[in-house]
Design a protein around this motif. Sequence first.
Motif, PDB file in Angstrom:
ATOM      1  N   ASN A  53       0.853  -1.184   0.000  1.00  9.81           N
ATOM      2  CA  ASN A  53       0.000   0.000   0.000  1.00  9.81           C
ATOM      3  C   ASN A  53       0.889   1.235   0.000  1.00  9.81           C
ATOM      4  O   ASN A  53       1.554   1.528   0.991  1.00  9.81           O
ATOM      5  CB  ASN A  53      -0.910  -0.007   1.226  1.00  9.81           C
ATOM      6  CG  ASN A  53      -1.950  -1.111   1.159  1.00  9.81           C
ATOM      7  OD1 ASN A  53      -2.739  -1.174   0.235  1.00  9.81           O
ATOM      8  ND2 ASN A  53      -1.931  -1.998   2.140  1.00  9.81           N
ATOM      9  N   SER A  55       0.745   4.491   0.291  1.00 11.45           N
ATOM     10  CA  SER A  55       0.123   5.722   0.781  1.00 11.45           C
ATOM     11  C   SER A  55       0.604   6.011   2.197  1.00 11.45           C
ATOM     12  O   SER A  55       0.650   5.099   3.031  1.00 11.45           O
ATOM     13  CB  SER A  55      -1.402   5.597   0.787  1.00 11.45           C
ATOM     14  OG  SER A  55      -1.999   6.634   1.528  1.00 11.45           O
ATOM     15  N   ILE A  58      -2.012   4.894   4.976  1.00 12.59           N
ATOM     16  CA  ILE A  58      -2.352   3.496   5.207  1.00 12.59           C
ATOM     17  C   ILE A  58      -1.167   2.815   5.884  1.00 12.59           C
ATOM     18  O   ILE A  58      -0.064   2.772   5.345  1.00 12.59           O
ATOM     19  CB  ILE A  58      -2.678   2.761   3.889  1.00 12.59           C
ATOM     20  CG1 ILE A  58      -3.869   3.422   3.190  1.00 12.59           C
ATOM     21  CG2 ILE A  58      -2.954   1.298   4.154  1.00 12.59           C
ATOM     22  CD1 ILE A  58      -5.177   3.305   3.940  1.00 12.59           C
ATOM     23  N   VAL A 126      -6.150   3.949  -2.742  1.00  8.87           N
ATOM     24  CA  VAL A 126      -4.728   3.764  -2.463  1.00  8.87           C
ATOM     25  C   VAL A 126      -4.037   3.187  -3.695  1.00  8.87           C
ATOM     26  O   VAL A 126      -4.570   2.271  -4.338  1.00  8.87           O
ATOM     27  CB  VAL A 126      -4.518   2.796  -1.269  1.00  8.87           C
ATOM     28  CG1 VAL A 126      -3.028   2.661  -0.958  1.00  8.87           C
ATOM     29  CG2 VAL A 126      -5.269   3.270  -0.042  1.00  8.87           C
ATOM     30  N   ARG A 127      -2.850   3.692  -4.013  1.00 12.05           N
ATOM     31  CA  ARG A 127      -2.012   3.037  -5.028  1.00 12.05           C
ATOM     32  C   ARG A 127      -1.433   1.776  -4.411  1.00 12.05           C
ATOM     33  O   ARG A 127      -0.898   1.806  -3.296  1.00 12.05           O
ATOM     34  CB  ARG A 127      -0.876   3.964  -5.479  1.00 12.05           C
ATOM     35  CG  ARG A 127      -1.325   5.174  -6.265  1.00 12.05           C
ATOM     36  CD  ARG A 127      -0.113   5.931  -6.814  1.00 12.05           C
ATOM     37  NE  ARG A 127       0.845   6.245  -5.770  1.00 12.05           N
ATOM     38  CZ  ARG A 127       2.145   5.926  -5.814  1.00 12.05           C
ATOM     39  NH1 ARG A 127       2.644   5.290  -6.859  1.00 12.05           N
ATOM     40  NH2 ARG A 127       2.948   6.257  -4.833  1.00 12.05           N
ATOM     41  N   GLN A 128      -1.516   0.659  -5.140  1.00 10.86           N
ATOM     42  CA  GLN A 128      -1.115  -0.629  -4.575  1.00 10.86           C
ATOM     43  C   GLN A 128      -0.407  -1.508  -5.595  1.00 10.86           C
ATOM     44  O   GLN A 128      -0.645  -1.393  -6.802  1.00 10.86           O
ATOM     45  CB  GLN A 128      -2.365  -1.386  -4.080  1.00 10.86           C
ATOM     46  CG  GLN A 128      -3.129  -0.700  -2.971  1.00 10.86           C
ATOM     47  CD  GLN A 128      -4.504  -1.302  -2.786  1.00 10.86           C
ATOM     48  OE1 GLN A 128      -5.147  -1.713  -3.740  1.00 10.86           O
ATOM     49  NE2 GLN A 128      -4.965  -1.362  -1.548  1.00 10.86           N
ATOM     50  N   LYS A 237     -10.108  -0.319   0.501  1.00  4.33           N
ATOM     51  CA  LYS A 237     -10.131   0.035   1.915  1.00  4.33           C
ATOM     52  C   LYS A 237     -11.439   0.741   2.249  1.00  4.33           C
ATOM     53  O   LYS A 237     -11.628   1.912   1.945  1.00  4.33           O
ATOM     54  CB  LYS A 237      -8.948   0.949   2.248  1.00  4.33           C
ATOM     55  CG  LYS A 237      -7.584   0.408   1.843  1.00  4.33           C
ATOM     56  CD  LYS A 237      -7.161  -0.780   2.675  1.00  4.33           C
ATOM     57  CE  LYS A 237      -5.741  -1.220   2.358  1.00  4.33           C
ATOM     58  NZ  LYS A 237      -5.326  -2.406   3.129  1.00  4.33           N
TER      59      LYS A 237
END
Length: 459
Positions: A53, A55, A58, A126-128, A237
Amino acid sequence: MTHSVQQVDVVIIGAGPAGLFAGLTLAPHLQVLMIDRKDRPGGAGGATDGKLNLSPHIGLDLAELRLTEAAVQERIEVVDRVFLDHGADPTLYGVDQARIQWWLDRVSWVRRRTPKGEWDITLVPVRQRHMGTDFAHRVTAALAETIRSRGGTLLLETEVLSLEQAPDGGFLIETSRGRVRSNVLLAAPGREGAHWFREKARALGVNTGYGAIDIGCRVEVAAAVYDEITAVLYDPKFVFVTPTHQDRTRTFCTNPGGRVRVEKHREFRLVNGDALRASKTATTNFALLNTVTMTEPLQDTAAMGQQVARFANFWGGGDSLICQRWGDLMAGRRSTRDTFDAPERGFDKLLPTLPPGPGVTPGDISFAYPGRIVRNLQESLELLARVIPGVAHPSTVIYVPEIKFYDVRYPTSLALETSVPGLFVAGDGAGKSRGIVGAAVNGLMAAEGILARVGKGAA
């Protein structure tokens, strides 16, 4: 009779993400020894599903760490690049802004007020990245090999038996393979080692406190139900405020096409989940967690979590998880082996990846968990079903206990040094992070502090 003592500059307890990233940073400058009781590096997250994650909001508490969002994001970019350089899948989720906005709009339509307050749901984009259990093992093995190439040493399948301060400074560590003396000690024990290290730390005179703990369940649904959102956000999320008690719950660790599995601890069993990159199942699982804090008359959330886990295992037959069909839970019925796949109840629509059998007992989670937590989990899933129809199908399977132990709090400096000089902490087991990337950022922070302490400059 005297026993030889190995001398090193730094001992790192734990070869999870926090320990690995600290070791990567320290090994070129100092003599580093990493110790882990498992047979491979990576920790619980880094050696299982491998979700990244990317971010600062997070898995990290910026207020506790006393860092700006920009400072954390800079470290996250470093962590991301290191993972990519060691074989992580470059696929990036959470970047299609138009499709993300569609989901945000959809979520906003289901919020409503109730007589007791707001029934709230929020989606946090979120960028994941996702490594998968099969590839995460390779990535963490590659990280460990880089540490070795830089001069570091890893002792796997090695127990730390005792910790004490050396009379002339530093620390003495008794392990199952002999004694070690280090000038600096970094403890990154992971969630499984959180309680163990708390007791060791207190014996050393470290100041500790209590934070929140997450107690919840693992939900397994048909993959087709969740595919639309996981194509945009691999691990969506969702955060809820429940209407009856106004408590905070959240989804965590979504595994599209994944597997539910048993997680064995020293004194109890928990449920968890993961997913492979190379092959997928017909189901998706995710955790639904209730954040619990305690004040009076007890504050020890770790002890509370252990009691809940043991009690849930007791209702499963002594050392077993409990699984229950959502239809049974909402009807106030216990799930049984005879009815678990009953077509007349619609239960045959979902074949779980962790079916009833040894270590998994059909039952009633309302006997295993406090009523307030059960109610919060029910209300959260009902609200999620307004956003993602099908989540609350009668065939959906609920597993307990799922508990995340990162509740011990250690007051530290900005460099994560505790009240005992030379003793640093990092990662989920020290309550400084929740997840792989957060733990890795902790490892970088602690390494920077250690290098500054020994006069080697910034990393």
